[in-house]
Design an enzyme around this catalytic site. Structure first.
Site, PDB file in Angstrom:
ATOM      1  N   GLY A  16      12.977  -8.596 -11.621  1.00  0.00           N
ATOM      2  CA  GLY A  16      13.281  -7.298 -12.219  1.00  0.00           C
ATOM      3  C   GLY A  16      12.983  -7.195 -13.707  1.00  0.00           C
ATOM      4  O   GLY A  16      13.662  -6.467 -14.428  1.00  0.00           O
ATOM      5  N   MET A  94       8.865  -5.912  -2.629  1.00  0.00           N
ATOM      6  CA  MET A  94       7.894  -6.665  -1.826  1.00  0.00           C
ATOM      7  C   MET A  94       7.822  -6.219  -0.364  1.00  0.00           C
ATOM      8  O   MET A  94       7.402  -6.981   0.502  1.00  0.00           O
ATOM      9  CB  MET A  94       8.192  -8.172  -1.918  1.00  0.00           C
ATOM     10  CG  MET A  94       8.155  -8.716  -3.333  1.00  0.00           C
ATOM     11  SD  MET A  94       6.612  -8.343  -4.209  1.00  0.00           S
ATOM     12  CE  MET A  94       5.528  -9.543  -3.437  1.00  0.00           C
ATOM     13  N   ARG A  95       8.223  -5.003  -0.098  1.00  0.00           N
ATOM     14  CA  ARG A  95       8.101  -4.457   1.260  1.00  0.00           C
ATOM     15  C   ARG A  95       7.077  -3.334   1.251  1.00  0.00           C
ATOM     16  O   ARG A  95       7.049  -2.532   0.300  1.00  0.00           O
ATOM     17  CB  ARG A  95       9.432  -3.871   1.733  1.00  0.00           C
ATOM     18  CG  ARG A  95      10.571  -4.856   1.702  1.00  0.00           C
ATOM     19  CD  ARG A  95      10.528  -5.765   2.904  1.00  0.00           C
ATOM     20  NE  ARG A  95      11.641  -6.705   2.866  1.00  0.00           N
ATOM     21  CZ  ARG A  95      11.930  -7.532   3.864  1.00  0.00           C
ATOM     22  NH1 ARG A  95      11.202  -7.547   4.957  1.00  0.00           N
ATOM     23  NH2 ARG A  95      12.939  -8.370   3.756  1.00  0.00           N
ATOM     24  N   LEU A  97       6.027   0.150   2.394  1.00  0.00           N
ATOM     25  CA  LEU A  97       6.762   1.330   2.865  1.00  0.00           C
ATOM     26  C   LEU A  97       6.081   1.913   4.103  1.00  0.00           C
ATOM     27  O   LEU A  97       4.851   1.948   4.188  1.00  0.00           O
ATOM     28  CB  LEU A  97       6.827   2.384   1.751  1.00  0.00           C
ATOM     29  CG  LEU A  97       7.547   1.929   0.476  1.00  0.00           C
ATOM     30  CD1 LEU A  97       7.399   2.982  -0.621  1.00  0.00           C
ATOM     31  CD2 LEU A  97       9.020   1.631   0.736  1.00  0.00           C
ATOM     32  N   HIS A 113       0.985  -2.810  -9.979  1.00  0.00           N
ATOM     33  CA  HIS A 113       0.356  -3.932  -9.289  1.00  0.00           C
ATOM     34  C   HIS A 113      -0.357  -4.812 -10.318  1.00  0.00           C
ATOM     35  O   HIS A 113      -1.061  -4.299 -11.187  1.00  0.00           O
ATOM     36  CB  HIS A 113      -0.642  -3.405  -8.247  1.00  0.00           C
ATOM     37  CG  HIS A 113      -1.277  -4.498  -7.466  1.00  0.00           C
ATOM     38  ND1 HIS A 113      -0.619  -5.167  -6.458  1.00  0.00           N
ATOM     39  CD2 HIS A 113      -2.490  -5.089  -7.578  1.00  0.00           C
ATOM     40  CE1 HIS A 113      -1.410  -6.102  -5.968  1.00  0.00           C
ATOM     41  NE2 HIS A 113      -2.555  -6.080  -6.626  1.00  0.00           N
ATOM     42  N   ASP A 145       0.470   5.770  -1.592  1.00  0.00           N
ATOM     43  CA  ASP A 145       0.173   6.479  -0.343  1.00  0.00           C
ATOM     44  C   ASP A 145       0.419   5.548   0.843  1.00  0.00           C
ATOM     45  O   ASP A 145       1.069   4.512   0.677  1.00  0.00           O
ATOM     46  CB  ASP A 145      -1.234   7.101  -0.365  1.00  0.00           C
ATOM     47  CG  ASP A 145      -2.346   6.074  -0.314  1.00  0.00           C
ATOM     48  OD1 ASP A 145      -2.056   4.883  -0.053  1.00  0.00           O
ATOM     49  OD2 ASP A 145      -3.512   6.452  -0.510  1.00  0.00           O
ATOM     50  N   GLU A 146      -0.117   5.879   2.003  1.00  0.00           N
ATOM     51  CA  GLU A 146       0.233   5.134   3.223  1.00  0.00           C
ATOM     52  C   GLU A 146      -0.389   3.732   3.255  1.00  0.00           C
ATOM     53  O   GLU A 146       0.037   2.892   4.030  1.00  0.00           O
ATOM     54  CB  GLU A 146      -0.194   5.908   4.474  1.00  0.00           C
ATOM     55  CG  GLU A 146       0.759   7.016   4.875  1.00  0.00           C
ATOM     56  CD  GLU A 146       0.546   8.316   4.104  1.00  0.00           C
ATOM     57  OE1 GLU A 146      -0.289   8.340   3.165  1.00  0.00           O
ATOM     58  OE2 GLU A 146       1.221   9.300   4.439  1.00  0.00           O
ATOM     59  N   ASP A 149      -0.978  -1.074  -1.614  1.00  0.00           N
ATOM     60  CA  ASP A 149      -1.527  -1.123  -2.971  1.00  0.00           C
ATOM     61  C   ASP A 149      -2.668  -0.119  -3.130  1.00  0.00           C
ATOM     62  O   ASP A 149      -3.763  -0.446  -3.599  1.00  0.00           O
ATOM     63  CB  ASP A 149      -1.982  -2.551  -3.328  1.00  0.00           C
ATOM     64  CG  ASP A 149      -0.791  -3.497  -3.390  1.00  0.00           C
ATOM     65  OD1 ASP A 149       0.301  -3.061  -3.797  1.00  0.00           O
ATOM     66  OD2 ASP A 149      -0.944  -4.684  -3.041  1.00  0.00           O
TER      67      ASP A 149
END
Ligand code: GRF
Length: 194
Positions: A16, A94-95, A97, A113, A145-146, A149
């Site tokens: 963090g 680190m997931r 979405l 990133h 977006d979907e 990265d």
């Protein structure tokens, strides 16, 4: 969405340091926003403890193995919706979405990133850049977006890879760049926000 200071949900999984830089920028007034909540999929994330120490609300939303992403994201989405959040700020979250999460908050999710996207996407971007023998890498801030990265790029900064750089030394310089760039770009997004 709120009329005054923009309300951020900062999503983390680890140390963090970007979260801290954003919170400090908000506290000093450089960034006209407030960290309304810090959310982590990792209950043991150092950044969560740091956020508590700094006096911010934190929520751990651990992901259960074997469950679809959409299920695991329910708690995150609920926490965000309950808090009238303007911007979802990924800071070492680190997931990946799910498409439905992205759809729910389209255009309001920002990510940082540690590479010059589209080069070196993924979780090992710093190591990958060194191993590829690149002479320059950097930092990218983009709308999510979907795809992983991926999404409209807001800013990029180059960071040279020096002879003898290790993952640690390069990461240090990349982080310095990140900590300066992320709060500044969030302010630019907020300035354009209506
Ligand atoms: C940063 O390098 C960021 O670019 C990447 O994850 C790292 C998070 O570091 N997405 P920290 O937790 O902010 O220290």
């Amino acid at each position: 969405m709120s009329g005054g200071k923009k309300r951020l949900a900062i999503l983390i999984s680890g140390t963090g340091t970007n979260m801290t830089a954003i919170i400090e920028a908000a506290e000093s007034g450089v960034l006209d926003a407030e960290a309304a909540v810090v959310i982590s999929d990792n209950p043991n994330a150092k950044g969560l403890a740091r956020a508590v120490k700094m006096g911010y609300e934190t929520i751990a939303c651990p992901y259960a193995k074997g469950l679809p992403r959409e299920e695991n994201e329910k708690a995150v989405i609920k926490a965000i919706k309950e808090r009238d959040i303007d911007w979802i700020v990924l800071a070492g979250f680190m997931r990946v979405l799910s498409p439905s999460f992205v759809k729910e908050f389209r255009g309001r999710i920002v990510n940082i990133h540690p590479a010059l996207l589209p080069a070196f996407p993924g979780a090992r971007a710093i190591r990958d850049a060194i191993e590829a023998g690149a002479e320059v890498t950097g930092v990218t801030i983009h709308i999510v977006d979907e795809l992983v990265d991926h999404g409209p790029i807001i800013a990029q900064r180059e960071v040279p890879i020096l002879p003898g750089d290790t993952e640690e030394t390069l990461a240090m310089r990349i982080h310095e760049t990140e900590h300066e760039l992320y709060p500044r770009m969030l302010q630019e997004l907020i300035n354009e926000d209506v």
